[in-house]
Design a protein around this motif. Structure first.
Motif, short mmCIF file in Angstrom:
data_model
loop_
_atom_site.label_atom_id
_atom_site.label_comp_id
_atom_site.label_asym_id
_atom_site.label_seq_id
_atom_site.Cartn_x
_atom_site.Cartn_y
_atom_site.Cartn_z
N LEU A 57 0.85 -1.28 -0.27
CA LEU A 57 -0.05 0.11 -0.42
C LEU A 57 0.95 1.37 -0.59
O LEU A 57 0.51 2.30 -0.98
N ILE A 58 1.87 1.17 0.57
CA ILE A 58 3.06 2.35 0.43
C ILE A 58 2.86 2.91 -0.67
O ILE A 58 3.54 3.64 -0.84
N VAL A 59 3.76 1.01 -1.37
CA VAL A 59 4.67 1.55 -2.66
C VAL A 59 3.50 2.26 -3.31
O VAL A 59 3.60 2.88 -3.90
N GLU A 60 2.29 2.01 -3.48
CA GLU A 60 0.57 2.13 -4.19
C GLU A 60 0.45 3.41 -4.37
O GLU A 60 0.52 4.86 -5.10
N ARG A 61 0.58 4.33 -3.06
CA ARG A 61 0.58 5.84 -2.66
C ARG A 61 1.94 6.12 -3.46
O ARG A 61 1.14 7.45 -3.86
N LEU A 62 2.75 5.65 -3.08
CA LEU A 62 4.28 6.77 -3.68
C LEU A 62 4.36 6.41 -5.19
O LEU A 62 4.03 7.58 -5.77
N THR A 63 3.33 5.41 -5.68
CA THR A 63 3.35 5.44 -7.51
C THR A 63 2.21 6.82 -7.86
O THR A 63 2.42 7.42 -8.76
N LYS A 64 0.85 6.81 -6.66
CA LYS A 64 0.47 7.99 -7.09
C LYS A 64 0.35 8.89 -7.53
O LYS A 64 0.12 9.63 -7.40
N LYS A 65 1.58 9.53 -6.25
CA LYS A 65 2.33 10.60 -5.85
C LYS A 65 3.10 11.02 -6.64
O LYS A 65 3.36 12.90 -7.02
N LYS A 66 4.14 10.62 -6.60
CA LYS A 66 5.30 11.11 -7.42
C LYS A 66 4.89 10.83 -8.99
O LYS A 66 4.02 10.12 -9.84
N ARG A 67 6.11 11.50 -9.79
CA ARG A 67 6.19 11.58 -11.03
C ARG A 67 7.14 11.69 -11.81
O ARG A 67 8.25 11.48 -11.24
N GLY A 68 7.10 11.68 -13.33
CA GLY A 68 8.42 11.63 -13.24
C GLY A 68 9.01 10.33 -13.57
O GLY A 68 8.65 9.32 -13.77
N LYS A 69 10.84 10.19 -13.86
CA LYS A 69 11.45 8.69 -13.06
C LYS A 69 10.88 8.08 -12.65
O LYS A 69 11.29 6.97 -12.17
N GLU A 70 10.79 9.32 -11.38
CA GLU A 70 10.20 8.38 -10.01
C GLU A 70 9.20 7.80 -9.72
O GLU A 70 8.81 6.42 -9.25
#
Length: 565
Positions: free
Chosen positions: A539-552
């Motif tokens: 879930l933490i990875v999912e949250r970061l996937t949805k919040k970040k932009r570009g290469k990250e």
């Protein structure tokens, strides 16, 4: 009850929270009597005491209890009086250490007291010789007496304060006079100012009655400040000014209740009272007031002295009530736990120091019948990061500590076995390395080595050593705890491995259920009994996937897909 340092810190937090609610420092001594104990009879005694007294606490008491303070009867040495006694009484009289003592009258004292016929007749007691030492503190603390009266009225009880207050009215008049004495300079100067202003008015009014040469002569002398010449030539205005002086002195005489003649008849304007005249009047007033206060105080004390021991008890009770009021405020909505044998459990417990906490039900041992419980003494708590596992250990500690203090607990219902020791291991976030591991291991082993009924709470022991070694170490330690019939709740991310090692243990889980619209974790903090809790990395990875932009974002999407494969 023995508490290790972490458990003591939780006890201190509870104690400090109640302490901050207590308004009177004299009430703190009652809180110190409620240190956690393993004595079941003492816990029951404390519970019965609180069950009897907490219902008496009403919200209105707080205002009146805040006004309570000690009434300290003085033991001053009074230099204004002389006690004249027979030679045979000298030693006993001097032992009172309250005033000068002599076998014959001496000059220089405002009050002369005697057991042999000189001055005011007295007995050889402080109450007779210096009754002010009792009465003046009561007078100065009338607000305290009124508060005691109101407190007793709210409790439906009578107070001796009422009777004391009635008798204190007998000294009200002389105490007002004493207050005037302290303001004498201001009183005289104010009257002096008023008189000068009135004389100015008289001079202006008189000038309006003059014509021709008399008016010119008058105005000339007035401009020059030659008031003596004015008064010698215009006797009419002089008489009016003298009348105003008499009126001013009468006002002061009525106010101070002594004969006053302080304005000079030789210099009629401007009026100015010499300081020495004020001091002479002060001395006269002081002598009269001291004698009157002494006589009135002795009269009042003879009536109320039998009430003073009961007054002390009322003050003591007020301090106790303030302690009870603070406990009542702190434990609002709490329930008294039932003392049982077999473990610790509670329904809808609420963490003391989390705002709007989710109620949680939990148990270790055979105390409450909930689905998934089979009386296990050793429990492994698993699940989501930030899911409330550590908070649950804290809540268990709070309920256990409050129970052993004899207090109600923050739960709808609770069952607690009286314990000899509470051991709480909580890893400090900044502590790692061999030294930290060795210290923790020694501490844990010491707790296991000693006999008695114990609850051991452990928060992520594996975080201070390697996961593989942690399973072996924790496994053996928990086996020892199980063999000794201790109660254990351990928070761990090694639930599956530990369960294989410890078939007698129950594994509970707290799970994250997803992400809300703000991408925050949705967590049900109520553990599921007998169910391994899933952690939250996905879930933490999912949250970061949805919040970040570009290469990250691309990197986190790739990691997230790894969970799906």
């Amino acid at each position: 009850m023995k508490l290790n340092p972490e458990a003591k810190a939780i006890y201190k937090g509870i104690r400090d929270e109640i302490k901050n609610l207590i308004q009177l420092k004299e009430s703190l001594v009652y809180l110190e009597k409620f240190f956690p104990t393993n004595n079941k009879e003492e816990i029951i005694r404390r519970q019965e005491y609180l069950k009897k007294n907490l219902p008496k606490i009403r919200p209105e008491l707080k205002e009146f209890l805040a006004k309570i303070k000690p009434i300290r009867f003085r033991r001053d040495y009074l230099h204004d009086r002389l006690l004249v006694v027979d030679d045979s009484e000298l030693e006993k009289a001097r032992a009172l250490e309250v005033c000068d003592v002599s076998s014959e009258p001496l000059d220089g004292y405002t009050i002369i007291l005697s057991t042999i016929g000189y001055g005011v007749d007295v007995g050889l007691s402080i109450a007779e010789i210096a009754p002010e030492l009792y009465i003046l503190p009561l007078w100065e603390n009338k607000d305290v007496l009124k508060a005691l009266s109101n407190i007793k009225a709210l409790l439906g009880e009578d107070s001796v304060s009422n009777e004391i207050l009635v008798h204190l009215r007998e000294i009200e008049k002389v105490m007002k006079k004493r207050k005037l004495l302290s303001e004498l300079d201001e009183i005289v100067r104010e009257e002096e100012k008023r008189l000068n202003e009135r004389i100015e008015e008289l001079l202006k009014e008189f000038s309006l009655t003059l014509t021709g040469k008399d008016l010119l002569d008058f105005l000339k002398k007035l401009k020059e400040g030659d008031y003596e010449s004015i008064f010698s030539h215009f006797s009419q205005v002089e008489n009016e000014i003298l009348e105003e002086m008499v009126k001013s002195e009468e006002r002061l005489s009525n106010l101070l209740e002594i004969d006053v003649e302080i304005f000079s008849r030789e210099s009629l304007y401007p009026v100015e009272v010499p300081t020495e005249r004020i001091e002479a009047m002060r001395s006269e007033l002081e002598r009269e007031i001291k004698m009157e206060i002494y006589l009135k105080s002795r009269e009042v004390l003879r009536k109320i002295r039998p009430l003073i021991p009961q007054l002390r008890e009322e003050l003591k009770r007020a301090y106790e009530l303030e302690f009870l009021r603070a406990v009542s405020e702190f434990t609002q909505g709490f329930a008294f736990p039932e003392l049982i044998e077999g473990g610790i459990g509670f329904i809808n417990g609420r963490h003391l120091f989390i705002r709007n906490p989710q109620p949680v039900s939990y148990a270790v041992g055979e105390v409450v019948h909930l689905n998934g419980l089979n009386g296990e003494r050793v429990v492994i708590l698993t699940g989501a990061n930030s899911g409330g596992k550590t908070s649950l250990l804290e809540l268990i500690s709070q309920i256990v500590i409050l129970t052993h203090m004899g207090f109600p607990v923050p739960a709808e219902k609770a069952w607690v076995e009286p314990l000899d020791e509470l051991f709480f291991f909580r890893r400090k976030r900044s502590s790692y390395g061999a030294g930290t591991f060795e210290t923790a291991l020694r501490s844990f082993a010491r707790s296991l080595a000693k006999e008695g009924k114990k609850l051991i709470l452990i928060d992520e022991f594996e975080a201070i050593t390697e996961p593989g070694a942690a399973v072996k170490i924790i496994g053996e330690l928990l086996k020892i705890a199980h063999e000794r019939e201790f109660y254990v709740v351990i928070v761990s991310h090694l639930g599956e491995d530990l369960k294989r090692e410890l078939p007698f243990a129950r594994v509970d889980g707290i799970e994250a259920q997803g992400l809300n619209e703000n991408l925050n974790l949705i967590v049900d903090r109520q553990p599921k009994f007998g169910v391994l809790g899933k952690s939250t990395p996905e879930l933490i990875v999912e949250r970061l996937t949805k919040k970040k932009r570009g290469k990250e974002k691309e990197i986190f999407e790739r990691v997230w897909r790894a969970f799906k494969d």
